[in-house]
Design a protein around this motif. Structure first.
Motif, PDB file in Angstrom:
ATOM      1  N   UNK A  79       2.410   1.468   4.813  1.00 39.57           N
ATOM      2  CA  UNK A  79       2.574   0.014   4.818  1.00 39.57           C
ATOM      3  C   UNK A  79       1.202  -0.653   4.770  1.00 39.57           C
ATOM      4  N   UNK A  80       1.205  -1.954   4.576  1.00 37.92           N
ATOM      5  CA  UNK A  80      -0.046  -2.688   4.357  1.00 37.92           C
ATOM      6  C   UNK A  80      -1.033  -2.495   5.514  1.00 37.92           C
ATOM      7  N   UNK A 125       4.545   1.267  -4.338  1.00 37.27           N
ATOM      8  CA  UNK A 125       5.337   1.807  -3.228  1.00 37.27           C
ATOM      9  C   UNK A 125       6.149   3.014  -3.682  1.00 37.27           C
ATOM     10  N   UNK A 141      11.179  -0.981  -5.692  1.00 32.05           N
ATOM     11  CA  UNK A 141      10.681  -2.303  -5.294  1.00 32.05           C
ATOM     12  C   UNK A 141      10.438  -3.112  -6.569  1.00 32.05           C
ATOM     13  N   UNK A 182       7.580  -7.958  -8.949  1.00 30.88           N
ATOM     14  CA  UNK A 182       7.017  -9.159  -8.324  1.00 30.88           C
ATOM     15  C   UNK A 182       6.531  -8.858  -6.898  1.00 30.88           C
ATOM     16  N   UNK A 183       7.299  -8.071  -6.169  1.00 34.76           N
ATOM     17  CA  UNK A 183       6.859  -7.674  -4.823  1.00 34.76           C
ATOM     18  C   UNK A 183       5.604  -6.810  -4.894  1.00 34.76           C
ATOM     19  N   UNK A 184       5.570  -5.938  -5.861  1.00 36.39           N
ATOM     20  CA  UNK A 184       4.413  -5.058  -5.998  1.00 36.39           C
ATOM     21  C   UNK A 184       3.161  -5.876  -6.300  1.00 36.39           C
ATOM     22  N   UNK A 221       2.650  -9.003  -5.533  1.00 33.58           N
ATOM     23  CA  UNK A 221       2.301  -9.766  -4.338  1.00 33.58           C
ATOM     24  C   UNK A 221       1.608  -8.871  -3.298  1.00 33.58           C
ATOM     25  N   UNK A 222       2.120  -7.656  -3.154  1.00 26.90           N
ATOM     26  CA  UNK A 222       1.517  -6.702  -2.224  1.00 26.90           C
ATOM     27  C   UNK A 222       0.056  -6.430  -2.582  1.00 26.90           C
TER      28      UNK A 222
END
Lengths: 336, 336, 336, 336
Positions: D83-84, D107, D112, D115-117, D119-120
């Motif tokens: 995780x981050x 991830x 996932x 868009x989430x990737x 943003x991460x």
């Protein structure tokens, strides 16, 4: 008789404002689920985001759940650690904590041969101090093929069951058919919400069903109707549930939909560890609204405030929207 | 009431020594299947190797089957031709021949968008002189997604059903749930042998089941037990059938296993158009032997000569091998 | 020396207002391509939508192309018919028409074992009156694995090459490495536009390149720079081409983007046989506009009228938009 | 100028008899690789089996490698933690240890959204104390799409490159074409051994090449020939290398073949953490023998004892077996 039967609820993990495990909320969730009558708890599964926790956090989740459970229901503990030694480490811990069994996926990340997977589970079975459930989830980790499952079931008493989340019903039936005649006490749990009823009817011992964390009343009702052969009722509940399942499964990263659903039942899940973009957070609010509406229709009034669309009027004739009647019926019969 | 119900048998195509369609044998197969009680016939499906026939041969197959049928059972005719005009051409022909409907896959070979697929079926529905069944088989051709199926069912009276061979049971249940409340007469046929019973129980109108060409007695018995709610019996037959299905589905190119099975029932299928290597032909003999044993155990004595392994003795205690008892029971009840 | 070298242009098929093959336009396209200097023609490939034509139409396409060609360039004729007999039928016809070779895919629709595929090609090689090129396109039909290709190349003189459209460059290099030392005259053609230059540099004999139907000048320039070792120039053209390739490959069903591109060069392609929804037709206009802009930037003034966005000004500093300079340079050198 | 150029060798992890990291052997491997001239080190990549190590072990690997390196070559440290927060934790540690950058996959396990990737990685870029390399390996973890890579490259100075192990060369060229004009110092590293030379020729800044841990002399020679434009020589070495790469990549679980290769160069890798069945261990011995032969042919006499087949004689005429001449030439030129 298999030792693992009924509905094991995959535990979601609530986080606090600092992103740490919210222990008190997790305890409250455990109590609530047990009160609602679920058969067992299943912490550290995919729904429990084990892969986004640290090794220590995973151990802590099991400890909290086991402590709060106080032996009330059996605990199936996810133990899909990075290598055999680490798996054996947590097996010892989870055995000491009184868990009934651990669940172990095929290896993840790397592709590994079926023969290596079989050999790995044989070694694990030889050395584990706690019963093992094979966890088949080929979407996320290496498949454990039916012939491998069958040979392990026949040869390894320590391996006591399979939890199959492959969504592949022909595969599940082939597993039942191959394993049960040779080892009737091998527990076959279905890990696919949409087909819980037919799985139970064909011989599944139970299931690990994420929506039982959101609407445990309905899932336990469905389970009861299924195993008592109340076909018409079970069929209706199973089909109606699809609206809720689809709303929670699609449109956002797994398991955000289920976290949204449980938060609508009054729990503070906190913020996900897998970041969402601002736009996706807005989308999630839409999905929350949709889930809230379905829950409201189902009679869960605590979700009503978040329902975004005008609820159907009583005299709505649309056949697909009378979830209400059915599930209110479920709840009424539960109240008796 | 849907017009398409029960078991439609996908017709295999027998070839003569010159590799042409063996017309007399095909006629004999049609008669035999109707005598055995199948609900309908389904020529030019994937099992019927439509893709290995010429356009003229496909038309000829339907003509032979329709002629020999003489209106005894409904015919669902495969019509997955290369483009809209050719599909409409055969639609006219098959309507004239008295077929009840045609079955059309999503486009094959090229990947095509869901939106194009929906538009294509709308056009076809507008112009077809015969009812249309959507044929979903994503293994071989573009999927027709559940939302597309639902919109087509609601908007197009000409589209009267779906035959789903995706092997994806959650998808099938979602189709039932999305379509039936809005259009109860839309026929949902399952095209996956392993899950015929649960499909019927959850609301399928019937199925296209290749093994009904090999053991029509057993499949029709399974169908009867399923729709009359004889759960225990249906479950037992469904699970036992897996041995035969697996033997026919795996280990050789599709549909050679089914051709082997039907040849063991006394039909001369001739040589496949998709060449097998010499080694594969030898393997196929092994598979034939295996299928023969299963059929012999099931009481089909015409297959006995080809059975390669020693049949189980009467007092065998192995739970998984008493197909015999079950299916002999089936046959006994059929003889009454 | 391989007999198949250079750039073979996959012929698109123009349709008239009635949806029939537009013969005069197809003849005009053949002449135009030959005038532009392409090495050979490749009718009835995937780009030529062979799968959406009837058997008779496919034969007619080859007849028209061969007639119009009048022996000027070699013709590789697509011959992926439904079964061995039909393939042999067209092989005879195409041999009579003077085609240099036929191209045959692995079987489509059904999954078939590698061993069966190898056996099928051995049989075909034994009986074909014309040279055969293996056509590997696993996106649409069964893969022909590298070991199978290698054994066929070594054993079958009639099989003279492979056209690999798998987009898998490691696979292509393994083919070169496995086959060429044993059979140097076996022609290895790349069927992936994005990697034409590196393929040629590593030993490809040429390619079947759909964009050579739209910008034959550029592709032939790229080919020339590649084989003469003008690395810097070849690299620049290859990378710049990606804009055009991406615009034509994505955003609509294949091969609509290439049809749009060629229509912008002044040909009347007519309406596609794979229907597009009204919304998709609007989208396609957007894509046409985008392709027109790229073509205009490349100096193809006939496309200018359709270019939808303001063309970049001369003093634009954006590095990725000076396709113009590069390709104008190409054209200038062509004019010399 | 990009800061990450040349060949980064993915470090294998040696284990001792107790299954712990063999620290002294790992140090010896670091020294050996640096002496052989590799450009940089890449510990905790997929080849380094980071996913089979504990969090502490991963940190320990980097610490050992960094200590032993003593600043001689740049270190790219794998940091694909759960995780981050955990990623940021190791980022701080690896920055303190003097690593030049960290490599982070999309991830893994869960699917996932892109868009989430994106943003991460934006969040990670904002907060990381060390430069970040995107690690695209869709076989094992979520893809990072070309548009996402491009936007991150343009917007985030902290993100300094991509390592692409997708084996998808068209994708790699599209990345070069989309990113380099906007951000020339963004380092594009290829992670696919079979296409190192063409990648370098098309503009790659370098590569992470597992076989550079086994035959660093050859890979560095290939790199040199490639970047100095010695096309013929580079092409020959690249193609000849395929024998070795295929032997190490296939026939056993990844990265056992590379571990076998490096053990043949005189290192004690110990036993793999991903168990092999007894039969697979025997198979691995076969593969070891094969790798040994190829290495012996290449002049690595330390592997000779394990070579299982009779080495080709000098006057062998088989074109595909004269790896010897080529690579001996390589070594001779290295000795000068």
């Amino acid at each position: 008789m298999t030792r693992l039967t009924g509905i094991f609820t995959p535990n979601l993990v609530p986080f606090d404002a600092n992103g740490h495990i919210n222990e008190s909320e997790l305890r409250r969730m455990v109590d609530w689920l047990i009160e609602k009558g679920v058969s067992g708890l299943y912490p550290n599964g995919s729904t429990g985001e084990f892969m986004r926790l640290s090794f220590e956090e995973r151990k802590r989740v099991i400890q909290i759940v086991a402590e709060e459970n106080r032996g009330r229901v059996p605990i199936l503990a996810g133990a899909a650690e990075a290598n055999l030694d680490m798996i054996l480490d947590v097996c010892r811990t989870y055995a000491d904590l009184g868990c009934i069994a651990v669940s172990v996926t095929g290896p993840y990340y790397y592709k590994v041969s079926q023969e290596s997977i079989e050999h790995f589970f044989r070694e694990l079975a030889k050395r584990s101090p706690i019963d093992i459930v094979l966890y088949n989830i080929p979407q996320f980790s290496n498949e454990i093929s039916v012939p491998v499952v069958t040979r392990l079931a026949v040869d390894c008493p320590r391996i006591v069951g399979i939890k199959d989340s492959s969504r592949d019903f022909p595969r599940f039936l082939n597993t039942l058919h191959a394993v049960k005649p040779q080892r009737p006490d091998f527990s076959c749990l279905i890990g696919c919400e949409e087909i819980l009823f037919p799985s139970l009817l064909l011989g599944a011992d139970g299931g690990t069903i994420a929506s039982s964390g959101v609407v445990p009343e309905v899932i336990m009702k469905l389970h009861r109707e299924s195993i008592t052969g109340n076909i018409a009722q079970a069929r209706r509940i199973q089909l109606k549930l699809l609206d809720l399942i689809n709303a929670m499964l699609y449109g956002t990263n797994f398991p955000e939909g289920f976290r949204a659903g449980m938060s609508l039942r009054g729990f503070n899940l906190g913020t996900t560890r897998q970041l969402l973009s601002p736009r996706e957070q807005t989308d999630l609010e839409e999905i929350r609204g949709k889930i809230a509406c379905i829950l409201t229709e189902c009679g869960y009034s605590e979700a009503a405030g978040t329902c975004r669309v005008v609820p159907k009027t009583k005299n709505s004739t649309s056949a697909e929207l009378n979830v209400e009647q059915i599930v209110l019926g479920v709840l009424k019969s539960l109240n008796k």
